[in-house]
Write a protein that holds these residues in place. Sequence first.
Motif: not given
Length: 274
Positions: A107-112, A115-128, A203-208
């Motif tokens: 669950v903690a991973l999913s939340k993190e 919050q990572l930026r991608t090429n598509r808009a997402s509310t998770g980018l700014v919620d936190h 960003m991919c390094k952060v994911v890994a």
Amino acid sequence: MAISLRRGIISARKLIFLKPSFRCSEISYISSSNSNQSNVISETSLFGIHHLESSNQSGLDYLKECRRGFAKGKKSKNSDSGSIAEVVDIGPSLKANTSALMEAAQVALSKELSQLRTNRASTGLVDHLLIETSSGKISLNRVCAVSVLDAQTISISPYDPKTLMKPVENALRESPLGINPKVDGDRLIVPIPPMTKETMQAMCKVVAKAGEDVKLSIRRARQKAIDMIKQASSSMPKDDLKRLEKEIDEMNKKYSKSTEDMCKAKEKEINSPS
């Protein structure tokens, strides 16, 4: 004639006392094998048939009880408490606790990852993002309504535009997302610019890294469960312990595989064009 009659009476009296004495000696011999029965027959029983028969019955009852005990074969009991030892099954609670720890890590991973930026808009980018208010710092999603307008645009509407518009705008500009919000009446329009190749690789390094941290947490939960199984080795059958350890290992593999799948999906999202 009188002398013969007296001798006959004396002989009869001797026979009366001899017979009980003989029976008492037999019973004393039988009951001497038990320490609790050895003192049942007293010296006074030699002179009463009633005491003699009751003692004889006690000795026979003792022998019958011994034979009955050997024939049935009683269960081993605790010599101190006299109660039979019970085996406690820790399996259900252990599996539930281990699963909860592994689930919490995911669950903690999913939340993190959200919050990572991608090429598509997402509310998770700014919620936190934290907003400076008169009451202190509050997360953006608690003071604003956030929605996605299209693949590259986010709309942010503060609940109190007069007091929150400027603090929200400042928080967006100062964030590491590299975004530039624009005021549109009582809301903010946030365009999401396309990422460069270098940004996508970062960003991919952060994911890994996030994925490895979560898998480490999962392995720690597994090791904690294994340690508890070893501690219970003296109170559970070996077959049950092996089965429980196997179930914990399968749980570890399941959550580790799920974590890898989550990270691969996020990397694909980062590298995909808008």
